[in-house]
Design an enzyme around this catalytic site. Structure first.
Site, PDB file in Angstrom:
ATOM      1  N   ASP A 552       6.573   2.577   4.512  1.00 48.45           N
ATOM      2  CA  ASP A 552       7.133   2.994   5.476  1.00 48.45           C
ATOM      3  C   ASP A 552       8.318   2.590   6.361  1.00 48.45           C
ATOM      4  O   ASP A 552       9.512   2.131   5.236  1.00 48.45           O
ATOM      5  CB  ASP A 552       6.232   1.660   6.589  1.00 48.45           C
ATOM      6  CG  ASP A 552       6.516   2.327   8.043  1.00 48.45           C
ATOM      7  OD1 ASP A 552       5.588   2.907   9.232  1.00 48.45           O
ATOM      8  OD2 ASP A 552       7.688   0.730   9.105  1.00 48.45           O
ATOM      9  N   GLU A 605       6.870   7.283   3.413  1.00 49.35           N
ATOM     10  CA  GLU A 605       7.378   7.861   4.786  1.00 49.35           C
ATOM     11  C   GLU A 605       8.572   8.224   5.194  1.00 49.35           C
ATOM     12  O   GLU A 605       8.956   7.283   5.520  1.00 49.35           O
ATOM     13  CB  GLU A 605       6.747   7.145   5.515  1.00 49.35           C
ATOM     14  CG  GLU A 605       6.283   7.722   6.609  1.00 49.35           C
ATOM     15  CD  GLU A 605       6.643   6.952   7.887  1.00 49.35           C
ATOM     16  OE1 GLU A 605       6.584   7.511   9.421  1.00 49.35           O
ATOM     17  OE2 GLU A 605       7.444   6.114   7.475  1.00 49.35           O
TER      18      GLU A 605
END
Length: 883
Positions: A552, A605
Site C-alpha cells: 500500500d 500500489e
C-alpha cells in the site's frame, strides 16, 4: 522513591550500621570471621575450607593458636564437635529467634542473612566478647602476612541500596546479576524480588529455607551450599494463595549470540523467531521467552495476567549493545496476556503492546497474547505448483474483499466455509484481502496497523486465519494480502515513540509525520526498522502461506515531497526529491521475498510514473536507479482514464476516445494490474454501476461492456466485492455488500444475477484462453484492429498467446446497434465464433448476438488482408475466438 536500607547481619563489617565492628582492628576482624566460620562448623554446615585453613597453617600462627587446635580436632571428631557447639551461648542465640520456622540450613546462616531488626545488634555485641581469648593471641601473629587470607568469609545476601533502587524504579539493566542464586563466600546467596508477597521460600530437593523479608518486596538468604543448585523452586506466598514456581532469574539468556548479531546488523530474516513472546523449553523448563527491542529505554519489565499487571517484579535484562531486552518466564504459555512496561529516558513509564506480538486482544482491548500455532497445513499440493509458471505469464483474476464486512459477523472459520466456494464458482484465480493485520480503528479498514505480526482478533485466532488461507488454497484459489509498511498510527500503547524517543518513526519531524493521514512514517534508513518490515513481509508469506503482498501507498514512500509544500521537506543528498532510504528498503524487501519464497508475487500500489517499479533490482534505468523489484504494479492511470470515459454520456465519448486508448502507449512499461478497487467505490465516488450514465438498463449495459473491455485489456484484473453483481450503493465497512439484491424474492434480482453470471463467464473463458494472459508483458501479444473509431465509440484489438493463437475483442460504447460492422482480421483463421457477448439475454442484455460462425472475407480492411462483418450490440463487448 528511595528505599529503606536494611542493615546486613552476620557480616556487619559490610554494613553501614555495624559500628562496633568498624572500630576493631584488622586482626580483630580476622579473628571474628574465623570464629564465625568455627560456629558454622560446630553446627555441621560450615565450608570445608575453614577447617583446612586452620589445619594447614605451619607458620608462627600455629604456635599461637593453642585453643584453636581443639576446634580443629573437634572437626575430625564430629560428634564431639557438635556437643561442644551446643554449649556455646552465641550459637544458641543465633538460631533461637526463628527456630520453628527455619530449616537446618537456614539456622546455619541465620547470622549471615538479614535477621529481625533487634537481633543484629545483639549478635554483634555477643560475638566480640566471646572471642577475646582468641584476640589476645593476635599480636603474636602480626609478623605473619595476611593471616586470615585462607578463611572464606560469609557475606550478606541482601541487596545493596543501589541495586534496590534501580529495581524499584525499573532502571536495572542486569537484574539476573543480583536476583536469583549466586555463589558467594560462605555459600549461595538467594535473592527474590516479589512485590506484595508475604514470604518466599527456596526449595532445593528436600531442603526448604524461608528467605528473610528485606522489605519493599525483597527477600534474601544465604544457604551453606557448595554450588548453585541445578534446579530449585520458589514458594511465594501471597494473601490467600501460594505460588510454586521456578525462579525466572536462574536462567541463562534464551536468545543466542547469532540472533543478537543478526538483529544488530538488521539482517535477521526470521525476526519473529527471535523477538516477541516465544513459548519454549529452556534449560529443561517450559515457559515463554519474552524479548523486545527498546534501545533508548532505561529499563524494561514484563507485565501481564501472570503478575497482576505489575511489572515491577519482572525486570528484563539488556543483552549487550543491541537494544534487546530478554526474560524467560517459566510456567506460563499460550493464552497469557502481556505488555512491556518501559522506563523512558526521562524516568517516566509507558505500558506498550509487543510490536512483534503474533496474537492480540480484540479491539478496543490492546494487550498482546502469547501464541503457539497448532495448525496443520493441508495445502502442500498448492504450494508445490504455485511457482511453476511466473505470475505475469499466468491467469491472474483477483476478487478484492474486506473480510470483516464480506459477510458481517462471520469468523475466519465460518468464512472458510463460504468464501472459497463463492470465489471458485465465479472463476477468480485469487482473492486479495484488505489488511488483516491488527488495527485499532475499524474505520481505517486496516490501513493503520498497530499489530504488524498479528491477524486481527476481530474474526478469530491466528490459527483460524491459517484455516481460512488453507481452505482457499485447497479450493485452488491464491491469497493476496494488503500490506502497509508506509506508516503507522500514533496510539500511545503501540509503536509511536516506543521507548520514549523516536524509534520506528524518523527522528526528523519533517520526515516522520504523514501529512495526509495523521500517522507516522517509518524510518526506512534505520537498519533495525528495515529489518522489522522485511521480516514482516516474510512472516506473512512463510507462516501464513500468503501468495502475494499488495504493498500500500508506495508513492508516499518514494517521494520526500509527497503531499508536502515547499519548505516542509528536505532534499536528499543529491538534491533530489527521491527518498533513497525507502528505495533501498523496497529493493531489499522484494529481493528477499523472491529469494526465500518462490511463487510469491509482490504488487505495488504506485500512482506515479516512477521508472522501474517492476524492473529487477540489479538493473538500472534511465534515472540511474535500480528497479524496485516488484512483480506487478497497479495501473492507476488506466483506472482513472477509463472511468472518466465511461462516466461520460455516449454522445460525448467521441471527444474522450483517447482516454480508453492511451493506456496502450505505456502498457508494457511495467507489469500491470488493472484495479477497480475499494478506493473507487467509497466516499462519494459511487459504485461502479452508479458511475455509468443513462437509465438503469443503460447503466448495467455500460457496466457489463466495461468489464468485458477490462478483462480483454493487457494486464491482470482486480474487482472489488459487490461490483460483481452491480451493487448500486457505495461500499460501507459497516454493512458490506448488498447481498439482498441477489434474493430471488427481489424483483430486480435477475438484473444483478445477470452481471454476476457475466463475471463467471468472463473468468471461465479468460482462464482457458492463453491469449488473454500469456503475453501480458510482451508487446507482440497485442495489436490494434481499430483504435481511432472515435465517432463510432468502437474499440477493437487482437490478443495473441505464445503459439500465435488470437482472440478478437470488440467494444461498442455507443447505445446503438451497428450492423455489418467491418473489421480487419488475420487471413489464417478460417472462422470466428462468439466466446462472450455482454449483451446476451442471460446477462440482462438485449440479446443482440452473432450466433453463427463468422467467416472472413478476402477484402482487406484496417490494413489487413481479410475482414469480417459483425453485428455490434449497443453498449456491449464481444469476444471472438477461432472456431
Amino acid at each position: 522513591m528511595t528505599p529503606r536500607t536494611t542493615p546486613s547481619s552476620g557480616s556487619e563489617a559490610e554494613s553501614t550500621a555495624a559500628q562496633p565492628v568498624e572500630k576493631t582492628s584488622v586482626a580483630k576482624r580476622a579473628t571474628t570471621r574465623a570464629a564465625e566460620a568455627a560456629e558454622a562448623v560446630k553446627k555441621g554446615t560450615a565450608k570445608k575450607v575453614t577447617a583446612k585453613a586452620a589445619g594447614q597453617k605451619k607458620t608462627a600462627a600455629k604456635k599461637a593458636a593453642g585453643k584453636k587446635t581443639e576446634a580443629k580436632k573437634a572437626e575430625a571428631q564430629k560428634p564431639a564437635a557438635k556437643k561442644a557447639a551446643a554449649k556455646k551461648a552465641v550459637a544458641k542465640k543465633a538460631v533461637t529467634k526463628k527456630a520453628t520456622a527455619k530449616t537446618t540450613a537456614a539456622k546455619g546462616t541465620a547470622a549471615k542473612s538479614p535477621p529481625a531488626k533487634a537481633a543484629a545488634p545483639k549478635k554483634a555485641a555477643k560475638k566480640i566478647p566471646a572471642q577475646k581469648a582468641a584476640q589476645k593471641k593476635i599480636p603474636a601473629q602480626k609478623a605473619v602476612p595476611k593471616p586470615a587470607a585462607p578463611v572464606e568469609v560469609a557475606v550478606s545476601p541482601a541487596l545493596d541500596a543501589v541495586d534496590r533502587d534501580r529495581l524499584l524504579t525499573g532502571t536495572h539493566h542486569a537484574p539476573h546479576s543480583v536476583l536469583g542464586a549466586h555463589p558467594v563466600p560462605g555459600g549461595v546467596a538467594f535473592r527474590a524480588f516479589r512485590p506484595f508477597a508475604l514470604s518466599v521460600t527456596v526449595v532445593v530437593g528436600n531442603l526448604r529455607a524461608e528467605l528473610h523479608d528485606d522489605g519493599e518486596g525483597f527477600f534474601s538468604g544465604l544457604l551453606p551450599l557448595r554450588e548453585v543448585p541445578a534446579g530449585y523452586r520458589l514458594l511465594v506466598a501471597y494473601e490467600g494463595s501460594v505460588q510454586d514456581t521456578e525462579d525466572a532469574y536462574r536462567f541463562l539468556p534464551a536468545l543466542g549470540e547469532l540472533d543478537l548479531h543478526l538483529i544488530g546488523e538488521g539482517r535477521h530474516e526470521e525476526l519473529w523467531r527471535a523477538l516477541g513472546a516465544e513459548p519454549m523449553t529452556h534449560q529443561g523448563v517450559t515457559g515463554t521467552r519474552f524479548t523486545v527491542w527498546a534501545p533508548n529505554a532505561r529499563g524494561v519489565s514484563l507485565a501481564g495476567t501472570f503478575n497482576f499487571w505489575d511489572g515491577t517484579g519482572y525486570p528484563m535484562r539488556s543483552l549487550g549493545g543491541t537494544g534487546v531486552w530478554e526474560l524467560f518466564v517459566p510456567g506460563i504459555g499460550e493464552g497469557e496476556l502481556y505488555k512491556f512496561e518501559i522506563t523512558r529516558p526521562d524516568g517516566s513509564k509507558t505500558l506498550r503492546a509487543d510490536p512483534m506480538a503474533r496474537r492480540t486482544e480484540a479491539p478496543p482491548n490492546t494487550s498482546s497474547i502469547v501464541y503457539a500455532s497448532e495448525h496443520e497445513w493441508g495445502d502442500a499440493a498448492w504450494l508445490e505448483r504455485r511457482g511453476s509458471v511466473p505470475v505475469h505469464e499466468a491467469p491472474f483474476s483477483v476478487y478484492e474483499i474486506h473480510l470483516a464486512s464480506w459477510r458481517p459477523g462471520l469468523t475466519y472459520r465460518q468464512l472458510a466455509e463460504q468464501l472459497p466456494t463463492y470465489v471458485k464458482d465465479l472463476g477468480f484465480t485469487h482473492v486479495e484481502l484488505m489488511p488483516v493485520a491488527e488495527h485499532p480503528f475499524g474505520g481505517s479498514w486496516g490501513y493503520q496497523v498497530t499489530g504488524f505480526y498479528a491477524p486481527t482478533a476481530r474474526l478469530g485466532t491466528p490459527d483460524d486465519f491459517k484455516y481460512l488461507v488453507d481452505a482457499l488454497h485447497r479450493a485452488g484459489i491464491g491469497v493476496l494480502m494488503d500490506w502497509v509498511p508506509a506508516h503507522f498510527p500514533r496510539d500511545d500503547w503501540a509503536l509511536a515513540e516506543f521507548d520514549g524517543r523516536p524509534l520506528y518513526e524518523h527522528e526528523d519531524p519533517l520526515r516522520s509525520a504523514h501529512p495526509d493521514w495523521g500517522t507516522l512514517e517509518f524510518d526506512f534508513g534505520r537498519r533495525e526498522v528495515r529489518n522489522f518490515l522485511v521480516a514482516n513481509a516474510l512472516y506473512w508469506c512463510e507462516e501464513f502461506h500468503i501468495d502475494g503482498l499488495r504493498v500500500d501507498a508506495v508513492a508516499s514512500m518514494l517521494y520526500l515531497d509527497y503531499s508536502r509544500e515547499p519548505g516542509q521537506w528536505v532534499p536528499n543528498e543529491h538534491g533530489g526529491r527521491e527518498n533513497l532510504d525507502a528505495v533501498a528498503f523496497l529493493q531489499e524487501m522484494n529481493a528477499t521475498v523472491y529469494r526465500r519464497v518462490p511463487g510469491v508475487v509482490t504488487i505495488a500500489e504506485e500512482s506515479t510514473a516512477w521508472d522501474g517499479v517492476t524492473r529487477p533490482t540489479h538493473v538500472s534505468g534511465p534515472g540511474g536507479f535500480g528497479g524496485l523489484g516488484f512483480g506487478l504494479k497497479w495501473n492507476m492511470g488506466w483506472m482513472h482514464d477509463s472511468l472518466e470515459y465511461m462516466a461520460k454520456e455516449p454522445v460525448h465519448r467521441r471527444y474522450h476516445h483517447n482516454e480508453m486508448t492511451f493506456s496502450m502507449v505505456y502498457a508494457y512499461s511495467e507489469n500491470y494490474v488493472l484495479p477497480i478497487s475499494h478506493d473507487e467505490v467509497v466516499h462519494g465516488k459511487r459504485s461502479l454501476v452508479s458511475k455509468m450514465p443513462g437509465d438503469w438498463w443503460q447503466q448495467r449495459a455500460n457496466h457489463r461492456a466495461y468489464l468485458g473491455f477490462m478483462w480483454a485489456h493487457p494486464g491482470k484484473q482486480l474487482l472489488f466485492m459487490g461490483q460483481e453483481f452491480a451493487q448500486g450503493a457505495e461500499w460501507s465497512e459497516a454493512h458490506g455488500p448488498d447481498w439482498w439484491l441477489l434474493d430471488p424474492a427481489y424483483g430486480a434480482e435477475p438484473d444483478h444475477r445477470g452481471v454476476r453470471d457475466l463475471i463467471r463467464d468472463l473468468n471461465t473463458v479468460y482462464r482457458h484462453t492463453p491469449a488473454l494472459w500469456q503475453r501480458d508483458t510482451d508487446p507482440s501479444g497485442f495489436q490494434w484492429v481499430v483504435g481511432d473509431a472515435a465517432d463510432d465509440n468502437v474499440f477493437a484489438f487482437l490478443r495473441y498467446d505464445a503459439e500465435g493463437v488470437p482472440l478478437l475483442a470488440v467494444s461498442n460504447m455507443s447505445p446503438v446497434v451497428r450492423d455489418e460492422y467491418r473489421l480487419g482480421v488475420p487471413d489464417d483463421v478460417p472462422a470466428w465464433h462468439e466466446a462472450v457477448n455482454s449483451d446476451a439475454a442471460k446477462y440482462g442484455g438485449g440479446d443482440v448476438t452473432n450466433p453463427d460462425p463468422i467467416k472472413p472475407e478476402p477484402q482487406s480492411w484496417h490494413g489487413r488482408p481479410a475482414s469480417i462483418r459483425l453485428t455490434l450490440p449497443p453498449l456491449a463487448t464481444v469476444w471472438l475466438r477461432p472456431a
